[in-house]
Design an enzyme around this catalytic site. Sequence first.
Site, PDB file in Angstrom:
ATOM      1  N   ASP A 137      24.667  -4.052  26.878  1.00  0.00           N
ATOM      2  CA  ASP A 137      23.680  -3.451  25.967  1.00  0.00           C
ATOM      3  C   ASP A 137      23.528  -2.010  26.449  1.00  0.00           C
ATOM      4  O   ASP A 137      24.444  -1.504  27.121  1.00  0.00           O
ATOM      5  CB  ASP A 137      22.353  -4.238  26.020  1.00  0.00           C
ATOM      6  N   LYS A 182      18.155 -12.475  26.837  1.00  0.00           N
ATOM      7  CA  LYS A 182      18.353 -11.040  27.095  1.00  0.00           C
ATOM      8  C   LYS A 182      17.971 -10.768  28.538  1.00  0.00           C
ATOM      9  O   LYS A 182      17.111 -11.469  29.096  1.00  0.00           O
ATOM     10  CB  LYS A 182      17.460 -10.213  26.163  1.00  0.00           C
TER      11      LYS A 182
HETATM   12  P1  NDP Z   1      24.666   2.879  24.597  1.00  0.00           P
HETATM   13  O1  NDP Z   1      24.087   2.879  25.971  1.00  0.00           O
HETATM   14  O2  NDP Z   1      26.129   2.930  24.409  1.00  0.00           O
HETATM   15  O3  NDP Z   1      24.030   4.090  23.742  1.00  0.00           O
HETATM   16  C1  NDP Z   1      22.674   4.198  23.549  1.00  0.00           C
HETATM   17  C2  NDP Z   1      22.397   5.491  22.776  1.00  0.00           C
HETATM   18  O4  NDP Z   1      21.013   5.532  22.449  1.00  0.00           O
HETATM   19  C3  NDP Z   1      22.685   6.738  23.573  1.00  0.00           C
HETATM   20  O5  NDP Z   1      23.060   7.744  22.710  1.00  0.00           O
HETATM   21  C4  NDP Z   1      21.330   7.032  24.200  1.00  0.00           C
HETATM   22  O6  NDP Z   1      21.132   8.376  24.568  1.00  0.00           O
HETATM   23  C5  NDP Z   1      20.403   6.664  23.073  1.00  0.00           C
HETATM   24  N1  NDP Z   1      19.090   6.289  23.587  1.00  0.00           N
HETATM   25  C6  NDP Z   1      18.814   5.367  24.542  1.00  0.00           C
HETATM   26  N2  NDP Z   1      17.498   5.315  24.770  1.00  0.00           N
HETATM   27  C7  NDP Z   1      16.949   6.232  23.952  1.00  0.00           C
HETATM   28  C8  NDP Z   1      15.626   6.664  23.726  1.00  0.00           C
HETATM   29  N3  NDP Z   1      14.603   6.134  24.406  1.00  0.00           N
HETATM   30  N4  NDP Z   1      15.423   7.634  22.782  1.00  0.00           N
HETATM   31  C9  NDP Z   1      16.471   8.163  22.094  1.00  0.00           C
HETATM   32  N5  NDP Z   1      17.733   7.798  22.276  1.00  0.00           N
HETATM   33  C10 NDP Z   1      17.971   6.853  23.187  1.00  0.00           C
HETATM   34  O7  NDP Z   1      24.029   1.593  23.878  1.00  0.00           O
HETATM   35  P2  NDP Z   1      24.540   0.821  22.599  1.00  0.00           P
HETATM   36  O8  NDP Z   1      25.152   1.759  21.631  1.00  0.00           O
HETATM   37  O9  NDP Z   1      25.314  -0.353  23.065  1.00  0.00           O
HETATM   38  O10 NDP Z   1      23.159   0.239  22.016  1.00  0.00           O
HETATM   39  C11 NDP Z   1      22.364   0.963  21.069  1.00  0.00           C
HETATM   40  C12 NDP Z   1      21.422   0.003  20.368  1.00  0.00           C
HETATM   41  O11 NDP Z   1      22.170  -1.032  19.730  1.00  0.00           O
HETATM   42  C13 NDP Z   1      20.418  -0.729  21.269  1.00  0.00           C
HETATM   43  O12 NDP Z   1      19.226  -0.952  20.542  1.00  0.00           O
HETATM   44  C14 NDP Z   1      21.103  -2.064  21.518  1.00  0.00           C
HETATM   45  O13 NDP Z   1      20.183  -3.077  21.877  1.00  0.00           O
HETATM   46  C15 NDP Z   1      21.701  -2.305  20.148  1.00  0.00           C
HETATM   47  N6  NDP Z   1      22.791  -3.263  20.118  1.00  0.00           N
HETATM   48  C16 NDP Z   1      23.924  -3.071  20.854  1.00  0.00           C
HETATM   49  C17 NDP Z   1      24.957  -3.986  20.791  1.00  0.00           C
HETATM   50  C18 NDP Z   1      26.261  -3.746  21.465  1.00  0.00           C
HETATM   51  O14 NDP Z   1      27.206  -4.514  21.184  1.00  0.00           O
HETATM   52  N7  NDP Z   1      26.404  -2.738  22.307  1.00  0.00           N
HETATM   53  C19 NDP Z   1      24.819  -5.252  20.023  1.00  0.00           C
HETATM   54  C20 NDP Z   1      23.624  -5.309  19.198  1.00  0.00           C
HETATM   55  C21 NDP Z   1      22.646  -4.360  19.294  1.00  0.00           C
HETATM   56  P3  NDP Z   1      21.233   8.823  26.104  1.00  0.00           P
HETATM   57  O15 NDP Z   1      22.682   9.061  26.353  1.00  0.00           O
HETATM   58  O16 NDP Z   1      20.381  10.043  26.183  1.00  0.00           O
HETATM   59  O17 NDP Z   1      20.673   7.690  26.944  1.00  0.00           O
END
Ligand code: NDP
Length: 454
Positions: free
Chosen positions: A172, A132
């Site tokens: 991510d 990562k």
């Molecule tokens: P994105 O950047 O597309 O979206 C992240 C979302 O989470 C946004 O809505 C963001 O809000 C919110 N968020 C981020 N930080 C916080 C916080 N501290 N408190 C509350 N909300 C928060 O990321 P992904 O959808 O790709 O990833 C989301 C999760 O899924 C992560 O844990 C990631 O590690 C996991 N994941 C992702 C994969 C992928 O293929 N993308 C694969 C496997 C796991 P805001 O807009 O305000 O930042």
Amino acid sequence: MSVATQDHVDLSAFIAGVKRRNPGQDEFVQAVQEVAEDIFDFIQDKEQYHEYQILRRIAEPDRVVSFRVCWEDDNGAIRVQRGWRVQNNNSIGPYKGGIRFHPSVTESVLKFLAFEQTFKNSLTGLPMGGGKGGANFNPKGKSDHEVMRFCQSFMTELYRHVGADIDVPAGDIGVGAREIGYMFGQYKRITNQFTGVLTGKGLEFGGSLIRTEATGYGAVYFLQSMLENVGDGVVGKTAVISGSGNVATHAAEKIVQLGGKVLTFSDSDGFIYDPAGIDQAKINWVKAHKTKRRGRIEEYVKEFTGSEYHAGQRPWGVKCDLALPCATQNELDGKDAETLVKNGCIAVSEGANMPTTLAGVHVFKNAKILYAPGKAANAGGVSVSGLEMSQNSARISWKEEQLQALLIDIMHGIHASCVEYGGAAGTKHIDYVRGANIAGFKKVADAMLAYGVV
Ligand code: NDP
């Protein structure tokens, strides 16, 4: 050979050692503890794992690379960020795992994610090790050119440590198609090589179909498998989802496709609740609003009457049948878990990585609801990344139906592994956390045994 090893100490002494060796790295210690709780029990009578100190070695990354990332903002000011790549374990394949750009990124967060990734990748059945990376860079409010300059500077150091057979990063939080494009372009420019060094690429330059959808869809396929295993299904169920990014919106899409009703989305400022249900048209609006316009979820209520915005809150108090935490780590604590259980939630599928605190995990486990940890439920994304690597190596592109079928097959396979190791005699209940931890651990541990002490 002597078997009086440190692994024969009890769990609390083992965790105390992990804490001592990783001061201030709370997220990493939490992730190791969650896995160790199950693994200790599993390896109790398996002498080889003790003799070769497998647990002690698996909780130590192969290496952590940390570097300075300098870039120039649009005002000509020089900015300095810190970048990392954690190469956790490559026993079963090249290091593989995403890159996160977010101000909350620290070495501890990336070490926890790389540790989790190792077991997740093992569960997929594909030949991928765990890694990562990321930087404490906040893409929010930055212009496209600023993001481009940052990505180029980041890759100017990272390129030394990655490669199609060495370490293959992906996206991510904060790293989507745009950032992957900039980083791939810079890698290609520096090395003069067009290889599958990153996944999540654009379709024009080696990306795979359904990679974007795979994590969210996969989390719902896993949820569906858990429900079907107890003779139930998604049809007619209400779902509470956190986040509004890639994983959250695609999980919502699949819930809707399977006949469920999505009630919430959130971002780091608050959550929206739409009692009428968030249908495909509304999901499309959220996708465009959050990804293309980089807006706030709060604006949903101006667009869709009858919905509510709750500033500074998380959605777990909304009554539901299903919960899908899809935002970030530690976003659902013990109290939230109790509220969900009290309100009748029957299943939780984690789209995010480690969104539930240890206290929350214990609440779900004790309540014996269907609870899928991220390392199993959100493995769909990395699975299709693995398929992207295969397509790149063979220089071909598979069709969408082929990839959909493979994704479903992999998610079913992960479910079956969890059932195999998470079941117990005399009960039909499956402990998916235990199942995922043991199944993921066993393959990596056995490969490590085969290599001897390296
Ligand atoms: P994105 O950047 O597309 O979206 C992240 C979302 O989470 C946004 O809505 C963001 O809000 C919110 N968020 C981020 N930080 C916080 C916080 N501290 N408190 C509350 N909300 C928060 O990321 P992904 O959808 O790709 O990833 C989301 C999760 O899924 C992560 O844990 C990631 O590690 C996991 N994941 C992702 C994969 C992928 O293929 N993308 C694969 C496997 C796991 P805001 O807009 O305000 O930042």
